[in-house]
Write a protein that holds these residues in place. Structure first.
Motif, short mmCIF file in Angstrom:
data_model
loop_
_atom_site.label_atom_id
_atom_site.label_comp_id
_atom_site.label_asym_id
_atom_site.label_seq_id
_atom_site.Cartn_x
_atom_site.Cartn_y
_atom_site.Cartn_z
N PHE A 254 0.76 -1.20 0.14
CA PHE A 254 0.02 0.02 -0.05
C PHE A 254 0.83 1.51 0.03
N ILE A 255 0.45 2.23 -0.89
CA ILE A 255 1.30 3.40 -0.90
C ILE A 255 0.09 4.42 -1.22
N GLU A 256 0.50 5.69 -0.68
CA GLU A 256 -0.20 6.93 -0.99
C GLU A 256 0.36 7.74 -2.26
N ILE A 257 -0.17 8.01 -3.01
CA ILE A 257 0.27 8.75 -4.52
C ILE A 257 -0.25 10.05 -4.62
N PRO A 258 0.32 11.21 -4.75
CA PRO A 258 -0.48 12.35 -5.26
C PRO A 258 -1.54 12.06 -6.43
N ALA A 259 -2.41 12.62 -6.34
CA ALA A 259 -3.61 12.51 -7.33
C ALA A 259 -2.99 12.92 -8.58
N PHE A 260 -2.23 13.88 -8.75
CA PHE A 260 -1.82 14.69 -9.82
C PHE A 260 -0.90 13.24 -10.68
N PHE A 261 -0.19 12.77 -9.89
CA PHE A 261 1.03 11.74 -10.45
C PHE A 261 -0.02 10.52 -10.76
N TYR A 262 -0.85 10.03 -10.03
CA TYR A 262 -1.53 8.92 -10.20
C TYR A 262 -2.50 9.04 -11.52
N LEU A 263 -3.27 10.13 -11.46
CA LEU A 263 -3.99 10.16 -12.80
C LEU A 263 -3.20 10.47 -14.14
N ILE A 264 -2.17 11.04 -13.94
CA ILE A 264 -1.38 11.57 -15.03
C ILE A 264 -0.88 10.22 -15.56
N ALA A 265 -0.30 9.32 -14.59
CA ALA A 265 0.32 8.01 -14.75
C ALA A 265 -0.81 7.28 -15.68
N TRP A 266 -1.96 7.11 -15.28
CA TRP A 266 -3.24 6.45 -15.75
C TRP A 266 -3.51 6.95 -17.08
N PHE A 267 -3.52 8.26 -17.22
CA PHE A 267 -3.90 8.60 -18.65
C PHE A 267 -2.85 8.32 -19.60
N PHE A 268 -1.48 8.36 -19.31
CA PHE A 268 -0.50 7.78 -20.16
C PHE A 268 -0.43 6.56 -20.50
N MET A 269 -0.74 5.57 -19.60
CA MET A 269 -0.84 4.22 -19.94
C MET A 269 -1.98 4.09 -21.02
N GLN A 270 -3.16 4.67 -20.79
CA GLN A 270 -4.35 4.84 -21.98
C GLN A 270 -3.66 5.36 -23.14
N VAL A 271 -2.98 6.46 -23.30
CA VAL A 271 -2.52 6.73 -24.55
C VAL A 271 -1.55 5.75 -25.02
N PHE A 272 -0.54 5.20 -24.45
CA PHE A 272 0.25 4.11 -24.89
C PHE A 272 -0.49 2.91 -25.15
N SER A 273 -1.48 2.45 -24.66
CA SER A 273 -2.09 1.14 -25.13
C SER A 273 -3.10 1.63 -26.20
N GLY A 274 -3.37 2.76 -26.24
CA GLY A 274 -4.27 3.30 -27.33
C GLY A 274 -3.64 3.27 -29.01
N VAL A 275 -2.31 3.97 -28.73
CA VAL A 275 -1.36 4.16 -29.85
C VAL A 275 -1.01 2.58 -30.29
N PHE A 276 -0.80 1.96 -29.07
CA PHE A 276 -0.13 0.46 -29.50
C PHE A 276 -1.20 -0.36 -30.18
N SER A 277 -2.67 -0.18 -29.91
CA SER A 277 -3.75 -0.86 -30.46
C SER A 277 -3.86 -0.40 -31.91
N LEU A 278 -3.45 0.99 -32.26
CA LEU A 278 -3.47 1.28 -33.62
C LEU A 278 -2.57 0.94 -34.45
N ALA A 279 -1.31 0.75 -33.88
CA ALA A 279 -0.08 0.43 -34.31
C ALA A 279 0.01 -1.20 -34.88
N ASN A 280 -0.79 -1.85 -33.98
CA ASN A 280 -0.84 -3.30 -34.21
C ASN A 280 -2.21 -3.62 -34.38
N PRO A 281 -2.92 -3.53 -35.62
CA PRO A 281 -4.27 -3.93 -35.62
C PRO A 281 -4.63 -5.34 -35.41
N TYR A 282 -3.70 -6.00 -35.23
CA TYR A 282 -3.78 -7.53 -35.06
C TYR A 282 -3.74 -8.01 -33.72
#
Length: 238
Positions: free
Chosen positions: A169-197
């Motif tokens: 268990f760890i306390e993470i500032p909301a700013f860092f938690y949410l920014i990290a979550w957002f960029f995980m979505q961006v990375f996964s979304g771009v990967f899904s476009l680059a790899n249609p299969y």
């Protein structure tokens, strides 16, 4: 990373947030009463199937009206399974109450719905030929998370991180938690476009779009009479 709790208590009872959670749960209970064939029909009729609008001939052949835009709204209240429902409602429970405090009940409801519809439009634009129904509240909840980032960046999120099957268990500032979550979505979304299969049943661009839309719409919905709650008021009730 699994968020467990944030450090900011809500001031007023978040009636709208509780109502949205309850409504999603009730709809899901209805889903569990359906046979697999009936559930598939429900998802195709009320989930977002982008191809029904971009390929109207195919849509009419399969019994879907290309002129029915209600699924951009109704799919927000459908979920594909218990984990899908619980993970979405838990995130809404953690982040939604404080955003409702800041916006007010009526503004929060409209804000939530617009974030969900906007997230669906983003998914539609980037998956225009998809014949798969998209369901879930995650796009709308992403908008709530985007608003939370701007409103409460210094809040702390108590987070569970499993390490070799041991809970950490760890306390993470909301700013860092949410920014990290957002960029995980961006990375996964771009990967899904680059790899249609590469198969994935997650609408990453609905998450990305909802998050950005929540940030963009927030200035229009903030309650101007809201008074900032300072730390001494939170912890010492002065």
């Amino acid at each position: 990373m699994i968020p467990l709790k944030d450090s900011i208590p809500h001031r007023e009872t978040p009636f709208v947030n509780y109502f949205i959670i309850a409504l999603n749960c009730l709809v899901f209970l209805y889903e569990t009463s359906l046979s697999p064939a009936e559930l598939e029909t429900l998802f195709h009729n009320f989930g977002l199937v982008p191809a029904r609008y971009t390929h109207p001939v195919w849509a009419m052949f399969t019994g879907l009206s290309p002129h029915n835009y209600l699924p951009f709204f109704t799919n927000i209240f459908l979920h594909g399974g218990w984990f899908h429902l619980i993970s979405n409602m838990w995130a809404l429970f953690i982040f939604g109450d404080n955003v409702e405090d800041r916006l007010g009940h009526k503004r929060y409801l409209l804000f939530y719905l617009l974030c969900g519809i906007g997230a669906n439009l983003c998914h539609f634009m980037l998956n225009a030929d998809s014949t798969l129904p998209t369901v879930g509240a995650s796009g709308a909840i992403s908008g709530i998370m985007g608003a939370y980032l701007i409103l409460f960046p210094f809040s702390r999120i108590i987070t569970l991180i499993p390490i070799f099957f041991l809970p950490y268990f760890i306390e993470i500032p909301a700013f860092f938690y949410l920014i990290a979550w957002f960029f995980m979505q961006v990375f996964s979304g771009v990967f899904s476009l680059a790899n249609p299969y590469a198969s994935s049943n997650i609408a990453f661009f609905a998450h990305i779009g909802g998050f950005i839309i929540g940030i963009v719409l927030l200035p229009l919905f903030k309650n101007k009479n809201y008074r900032t709650w300072y730390p001494d008021e939170i912890y010492f009730n002065v």
